[in-house]
Design a protein around this motif. Structure first.
Motif, PDB file in Angstrom:
ATOM      1  N   GLU A  10      45.870  39.501  33.443  1.00 35.48           N
ATOM      2  CA  GLU A  10      45.022  38.312  33.382  1.00 35.48           C
ATOM      3  C   GLU A  10      45.367  37.476  32.153  1.00 35.48           C
ATOM      4  N   ARG A  11      45.529  38.152  31.020  1.00 39.71           N
ATOM      5  CA  ARG A  11      45.863  37.412  29.799  1.00 39.71           C
ATOM      6  C   ARG A  11      47.229  36.746  29.933  1.00 39.71           C
ATOM      7  N   ILE A  44      42.854  49.495  34.837  1.00 39.44           N
ATOM      8  CA  ILE A  44      41.986  48.431  34.313  1.00 39.44           C
ATOM      9  C   ILE A  44      42.668  47.711  33.151  1.00 39.44           C
ATOM     10  N   PHE A  45      43.272  48.492  32.251  1.00 43.96           N
ATOM     11  CA  PHE A  45      43.970  47.853  31.124  1.00 43.96           C
ATOM     12  C   PHE A  45      45.126  46.994  31.635  1.00 43.96           C
ATOM     13  N   VAL A  67      45.327  45.442  34.507  1.00 40.94           N
ATOM     14  CA  VAL A  67      44.776  44.209  35.068  1.00 40.94           C
ATOM     15  C   VAL A  67      44.420  43.235  33.956  1.00 40.94           C
ATOM     16  N   ASN A  68      43.778  43.757  32.891  1.00 38.12           N
ATOM     17  CA  ASN A  68      43.407  42.875  31.786  1.00 38.12           C
ATOM     18  C   ASN A  68      44.629  42.208  31.172  1.00 38.12           C
ATOM     19  N   ARG A  69      45.679  42.984  31.013  1.00 34.79           N
ATOM     20  CA  ARG A  69      46.912  42.419  30.435  1.00 34.79           C
ATOM     21  C   ARG A  69      47.478  41.336  31.330  1.00 34.79           C
ATOM     22  N   PRO A 114      45.554  39.614  39.530  1.00 37.60           N
ATOM     23  CA  PRO A 114      44.445  40.264  38.821  1.00 37.60           C
ATOM     24  C   PRO A 114      43.322  40.750  39.764  1.00 37.60           C
ATOM     25  N   ASN A 121      41.938  44.660  40.489  1.00 38.45           N
ATOM     26  CA  ASN A 121      40.539  45.090  40.525  1.00 38.45           C
ATOM     27  C   ASN A 121      40.215  45.789  41.837  1.00 38.45           C
TER      28      ASN A 121
END
Ligand SMILES: Nc1ncnc2c1ncn2[C@@H]1O[C@H](COP(=O)(O)OP(=O)(O)O)[C@@H](O)[C@H]1O
Ligand SMILES: [Mg+2]
Lengths: 242, 221
Positions: B209-210, B202-203, B205-207, B145, B149
């Protein structure tokens, strides 16, 4: 097979081992007992070279244990270790944890390693957990996997460092049962433990470590029932009070 | 905002976008390799090696990226090494971000508790094998993650290459705006095109991370 001859070890200015000597014959079970900080873990860690020692000598079947020598890796495959906190590889399944050493250190084929690993998991009562990840298991189950992982290397001896100290009381029994079975099969074992009933029942010999020295040693029944040394008496009184 | 203008500007900006992506990927690759090297050097038991890496990281982190770019573009050629502006921007951004990458990787490596490494040793594994089989697979999950970023930041900072004449997307926009005075149209298009590149990252990375947050709870695979 394990011969420890007068080893000394200091961490910085603190002398932690002050001339420890211990012989463990093949098939023998030796329990190391003693108060916290007396050097029990350090002795075990010196035996398989996770820690270096300053003077004295340790040999396994005559071969010197020396952290700086390149044969230390091969030597470690012959002496397994089971840790208080299990230390399983969390990113691998139970089966993969057990197969890791045979496949990647010994170069066994996957099929062969899998078969052996499954047999070992059966033996520690976790055959049905082979696809699980360590975090999905109880502490007692994790510790039994750790024992299977050590056994998978077909070691000549296994060192146990307080294998049940991190477990909830109701989970201790299963791990001790596995260890008892191993002892009965003739595995050479050095066990650091506070489980005095286990020591009494399984150990051939008990060594009491105090302040970096073995101050009393002998057959389990004698050391635990009729300790001669005042420190041993005091220690046992405290432990058995709990 | 005339559609004819948009249609005329778009191909020029798109060419710039291609350069932007090339700089980003080049700098990402370079920063990854250098960052890994620095992270491993910093963990070296040899003090001079770890000190060298530490000093390098601090110096790089203490310098504005634009100054590093100027330095590489204007000073290095004086030493007789020929660099195009494009090459200089990749090297400059790659070095600048290697310091951040090194810290990402180091955090990932250090998150692996020492007990696992001892367990690996106790079954006879050597350090290279421990790195490959125990440390890196877990460190990568932890570092991924922040790595994503960093990729987003490199993408945005690739616009700094415009200051050393690289015709990436921002510079393409500047050139069009300077000759047509269509500032609103041009910079709105530039902004939207950056978003088109950065938002999917960005999306993603968010996925990630989750996903990793879940898999660390044990609901693995
Ligand atoms: N890596 C280390 N660095 C410094 N001191 C240590 C280290 N490991 C152990 N010690 C010290 O050595 C002594 C013996 O530790 P240890 O062998 O773990 O004892 P035990 O296992 O009997 O509780 C303790 O005083 C402990 O604080
Ligand atoms: Mg201990």
């Amino acid at each position: 097979m394990i011969a420890i001859d007068h080893i000394h070890k200091a961490f910085g200015a603190t002398q932690v081992l002050k001339g420890v000597s211990l012989e463990v014959a093949a098939g023998e079970v030796v329990c190391l007992i003693g108060p916290s900080g007396s050097g029990k873990s350090t002795v075990l860690r010196c035996i398989n070279g996770l820690e270096s020692y300053d003077s004295g000598a340790i040999t396994i079947h005559g071969q010197t244990v020396d952290v700086r020598r390149s044969d230390i890796h091969a030597l470690r495959t012959r002496v397994g270790m089971v840790f208080q906190r299990f230390n399983l590889f969390p990113h691998r399944t139970v089966l993969e944890n057990v197969m890791e050493g045979p496949v990647f250190v010994k170069g066994e084929s996957r099929a062969e390693a899998r078969q052996h690993a499954q047999a070992l998991l059966e033996k520690v009562g976790l055959a049905e957990k082979q696809a699980a990840y360590p975090t999905q298991l109880s502490g007692g189950q994790q510790q039994r996997v750790a024992i299977a992982r050590a056994l998978a290397m077909r070691p000549e001896a296994i060192l146990f460092d307080e294998p049940t100290s991190a477990l909830d009381p109701e989970l201790v029994g299963d791990v001790l049962t596995v260890m008892r079975d191993l002892a009965a099969e003739g595995m050479t074992m050095v066990v650091v433990t506070h489980e005095m009933s286990f020591a009494k029942e399984v150990a051939d010999r008990v060594c009491f470590l105090y302040g970096g020295q073995i101050v009393e040693e002998g057959p389990a029944s004698r050391v635990l029932s009729e300790p001669q040394n005042a420190r041993t008496q005091d220690f046992l009184r405290r432990v058995l009070d709990h | 905002m005339a559609y004819a203008d948009i249609a005329a500007f778009f191909p020029i900006l798109l060419k710039g976008a291609v350069v932007t992506v090339q700089i980003t990927l080049g700098a990402l690759l370079l920063s990854t390799l250098l960052g890994l090297l620095l992270a491993l050097m910093k963990r070296s038991p040899l003090t001079p090696v770890s000190a060298l890496a530490g000093t390098f990281i601090n110096v790089i982190r203490g310098l504005p990226i634009i100054v590093q770019l100027f330095y590489i573009y204007f000073v290095i050629p004086e030493l007789g090494i020929d660099l195009s502006a494009f090459q200089a921007s990749i090297i400059g951004l790659g070095i600048a971000y290697s310091a951040y990458q090194a810290e990402n990787f180091r955090a990932g490596i250090e998150a692996i508790d020492s007990g696992q490494i001892e367990a690996a040793k106790s079954i006879g594994m050597k350090s290279a094998l421990i790195m490959r089989r125990v440390v890196l697979p877990q460190a990568i999950r932890i570092a991924l993650p922040p790595y994503g970023n960093t990729a987003v930041m490199i993408l945005k900072d690739s616009s700094l290459a415009s200051t050393i004449t690289v015709a990436e997307m921002t510079r393409a926009g500047q050139l069009i705006a300077a000759s047509t005075f269509q500032n609103t149209t041009v910079y709105t298009m530039v902004a939207l095109m950056y978003l088109a590149l950065s938002l999917p990252l960005i999306f993603g990375v968010n996925r990630l991370e989750r996903f990793f947050a879940k898999s660390r709870q044990g609901a693995d695979q």
